[in-house]
Design a protein around this motif. Structure first.
Motif, PDB file in Angstrom:
ATOM      1  N   ILE A 180       0.541  -1.162   0.220  1.00 39.70           N
ATOM      2  CA  ILE A 180      -0.109  -0.014   0.370  1.00 39.70           C
ATOM      3  C   ILE A 180       0.741   1.179  -0.105  1.00 39.70           C
ATOM      4  CG2 ILE A 180      -0.009   0.144   2.518  1.00 39.70           C
ATOM      5  CD1 ILE A 180      -3.591   0.610   2.157  1.00 39.70           C
ATOM      6  N   SER A 240       6.117  -4.565   2.014  1.00 38.50           N
ATOM      7  CA  SER A 240       6.145  -3.633   3.088  1.00 38.50           C
ATOM      8  C   SER A 240       6.995  -3.266   3.888  1.00 38.50           C
ATOM      9  CB  SER A 240       4.832  -4.019   3.995  1.00 38.50           C
ATOM     10  OG  SER A 240       4.808  -3.120   5.285  1.00 38.50           O
ATOM     11  N   LYS A 241       7.368  -2.001   4.026  1.00 40.84           N
ATOM     12  CA  LYS A 241       9.177  -1.907   4.660  1.00 40.84           C
ATOM     13  C   LYS A 241       8.785  -2.129   6.279  1.00 40.84           C
ATOM     14  CE  LYS A 241      12.718   1.630   5.245  1.00 40.84           C
ATOM     15  NZ  LYS A 241      12.950   3.187   4.616  1.00 40.84           N
ATOM     16  N   SER A 242       7.407  -1.832   6.754  1.00 41.63           N
ATOM     17  CA  SER A 242       7.883  -2.090   8.522  1.00 41.63           C
ATOM     18  C   SER A 242       7.317  -3.153   8.649  1.00 41.63           C
ATOM     19  CB  SER A 242       7.342  -0.706   8.768  1.00 41.63           C
ATOM     20  OG  SER A 242       5.558  -1.569   8.242  1.00 41.63           O
ATOM     21  N   ARG A 288       7.351   6.247  -0.305  1.00 37.40           N
ATOM     22  CA  ARG A 288       7.233   7.012  -1.471  1.00 37.40           C
ATOM     23  C   ARG A 288       8.337   7.691  -2.661  1.00 37.40           C
ATOM     24  NH1 ARG A 288       6.057   9.630   2.641  1.00 37.40           N
ATOM     25  NH2 ARG A 288       6.856  12.018   3.509  1.00 37.40           N
ATOM     26  N   GLU A 313       1.792  13.420   0.871  1.00 36.03           N
ATOM     27  CA  GLU A 313       2.396  12.856   2.146  1.00 36.03           C
ATOM     28  C   GLU A 313       3.669  13.887   2.493  1.00 36.03           C
ATOM     29  OE1 GLU A 313       1.387   7.975   3.149  1.00 36.03           O
ATOM     30  OE2 GLU A 313       3.918   9.183   2.621  1.00 36.03           O
ATOM     31  N   THR A 367       1.737  -3.066   8.321  1.00 29.63           N
ATOM     32  CA  THR A 367       0.720  -2.582   8.413  1.00 29.63           C
ATOM     33  C   THR A 367      -0.266  -3.648   7.427  1.00 29.63           C
ATOM     34  OG1 THR A 367       2.382  -0.954   7.690  1.00 29.63           O
ATOM     35  CG2 THR A 367      -0.037  -0.139   6.226  1.00 29.63           C
TER      36      THR A 367
HETATM   37  O1  PA5 Z   1       5.681   6.905   1.657  1.00 28.25           O
HETATM   38  C1  PA5 Z   1       5.353   5.818   2.603  1.00 28.25           C
HETATM   39  O2  PA5 Z   1       6.237   5.499   3.357  1.00 28.25           O
HETATM   40  C2  PA5 Z   1       4.045   5.545   3.357  1.00 28.25           C
HETATM   41  O3  PA5 Z   1       3.302   5.802   1.938  1.00 28.25           O
HETATM   42  C3  PA5 Z   1       4.191   4.077   2.972  1.00 28.25           C
HETATM   43  O4  PA5 Z   1       4.879   3.721   2.058  1.00 28.25           O
HETATM   44  C4  PA5 Z   1       2.949   2.533   3.247  1.00 28.25           C
HETATM   45  O5  PA5 Z   1       2.188   3.325   4.088  1.00 28.25           O
HETATM   46  C5  PA5 Z   1       3.438   1.773   3.339  1.00 28.25           C
HETATM   47  O6  PA5 Z   1       4.840   1.301   4.296  1.00 28.25           O
HETATM   48  P1  PA5 Z   1       5.011  -0.549   4.390  1.00 28.25           P
HETATM   49  O7  PA5 Z   1       6.052  -0.383   2.923  1.00 28.25           O
HETATM   50  O8  PA5 Z   1       5.582  -0.167   5.851  1.00 28.25           O
HETATM   51  O9  PA5 Z   1       3.769  -0.890   4.561  1.00 28.25           O
END
Ligand code: PA5
Length: 428
Positions: free
Chosen positions: A79, A136-138, A198, A279, A141
């Motif tokens: 996402i 997913s970086k974190s 992003r 963002e 999510t």
């Molecule tokens: O730009 C950002 O940091 C956010 O839009 C994240 O990409 C988004 O919330 C998804 O996060 P994650 O990759 O940790 O699941």
């Protein structure tokens, strides 16, 4: 190379104010280059273009080749920044209608929480060879986590080699995806710690799905690296001009930047741009609200508002010099008819020329209706020019954030809805 055209800005901005913004943009550019502004340690997206990791690009290309050989469908789960970049590039550079495409279909999941969507997706992929890239970086999510649990279960029930069909793209160490991966042995790609979601489209986050779709990731990457070099200097720098113009107009009271495209293939790119600017800038009660429109379709809907509604808008047109695939208005007499549709004045004219006239007319009319507007021209819709445009906007939004006095690389505001949602869901 990219070209910024802004004849419909000058009547709206006082030259002295413009000079002040231009000087401030040069200073903001220095902060970005020297990593000395807020969030300077999150500008790794520039470093990876300055010092490309070709071995990684080749590894991604190799994994993509394997998936292309084995899969009918790649489901990308992610996402926000872990989704919009791949969708933008794939939409821009893939044939509009798949026909007998030889590459797997790339589908997305985990970019919302609709159970109906996920149900239909799992029904649609029945009987097909499915691979999954969970991004997913974190790694924590909720939207992608839920989708991954459902899709993982589907894969485990339907494929003996399910674990070999799952590729994880996540943080070097942290998060639940690393825990799962350690147990199940999935292949993994790393999202560098110093690259925010992003800004991550040119990391494995975007590159793997894009390569599976059959797009030349080396050319995409090269386009962005070219733009990095082109925009390294503060003089004659169109990214700084874009940031300075936006800042001047914001100070004059405008509150919306509408990105308008005349090629439907670029609509997804507009959605990526929308997230990048929304963002990055929308904090401390400032920033222009970014919104994307697809023309001429939307000239027949929000076009009325843009022309005559509340005067709070500026507009950014994203245009293409050469669209390829020439198509002209055919001669009618060949089939015996006599200009019954009244279109003979267009006979032989290319659709590209007609679309260009629509842009020219729209830019003029909107300026006359007090909507200051500028146009960014891409040479063509190719991996190289899309790469250039990606870097252009990443550079511009960083400078723009600094002009607003915010950290363009964080997003503290997205936590608020999560807090309220988790309270209602009883998250321990
Ligand atoms: O730009 C950002 O940091 C956010 O839009 C994240 O990409 C988004 O919330 C998804 O996060 P994650 O990759 O940790 O699941």
């Amino acid at each position: 190379m990219l070209r910024l055209h802004y004849e419909h800005i000058s009547p709206f901005v006082d030259p002295a104010a413009m000079d002040r913004e231009a000087a401030a943009a040069r200073e903001a550019h220095r902060l970005l280059i020297e990593k000395s502004g807020p969030g300077g340690d999150a500008t790794g997206w520039r470093d990876l273009l300055a010092r490309p990791d070709y071995a990684l690009l080749e590894d991604i290309a190799e994994t993509a080749r394997h998936i292309r050989n084995e899969a009918d469908i790649l489901i990308c789960i992610g996402i926000g920044g872990s989704y919009l970049g791949a969708e933008a590039v794939i939409q821009a550079l893939s044939p509009t209608f798949r026909g007998h495409a030889e590459t797997p279909e790339v589908l997305f999941a985990g970019h919302h929480m609709s159970g109906a969507y996920l149900h239909d997706l799992l029904e649609y992929v029945q009987g097909k060879s499915v691979f999954v890239n969970v991004i997913s970086k974190s790694g924590r999510t909720l939207e992608p986590a839920i989708a991954f649990r459902c899709v993982r279960q589907y894969l485990e029930q339907n494929f003996d080699d399910a674990n070999k069909r799952i590729i994880v793209t996540t943080d070097p160490k942290k998060g639940a995806l690393n825990t799962l991966r350690a147990i199940r042995g999935y292949k993994k790609y790393v999202i560098p710690e110093n690259v925010g979601g992003r800004f991550s489209v040119l990391t494995p986050v975007g590159l793997l799905p894009v390569a599976v779709a059959g797009i030349d990731i080396h050319a995409l990457f090269k386009g962005a690296a070219n733009a990095l070099a082109q925009l390294a200097h503060p003089n004659d720098n169109p990214a700084l001009s874009y940031a300075a113009i936006r800042s001047a107009l914001l100070k004059q009271g405008l509150s919306i930047d509408l990105l308008s495209v005349f090629e439907p293939a670029l609509y997804g790119f507009g959605r990526w741009w929308q997230q990048l600017f929304g963002e990055s800038e929308g904090k401390n009660r400032t920033g222009l609200f970014p919104f994307v429109a697809q023309y001429s379709t939307d000239l027949h809907s929000i076009g009325q508002y843009v022309q005559e509604g509340q005067r709070s808008l500026m507009e950014t047109f994203l245009m293409v010099e050469q669209t390829g695939h020439a198509l002209s208005v055919p001669e009618e007499s060949a089939s015996g008819a006599e200009n019954l549709d009244g279109l003979d004045y267009l006979t032989g004219r290319s659709l590209q020329a007609i679309n260009r006239a629509a842009w020219e007319g729209t830019a003029r009319a909107h300026a006359d209706g007090d909507v200051p507007n500028l146009t960014l021209w891409l040479e063509e819709i190719s991996p190289t020019s899309i790469g250039e445009a990606i870097y252009f906007f990443e550079h511009a939004v960083s400078v723009s954030g600094y002009l607003l006095g915010v950290n363009p690389f964080d997003q503290p505001g997205v936590e608020a809805y999560k807090k309220e949602m988790f309270k209602r869901l009883g998250k321990p």
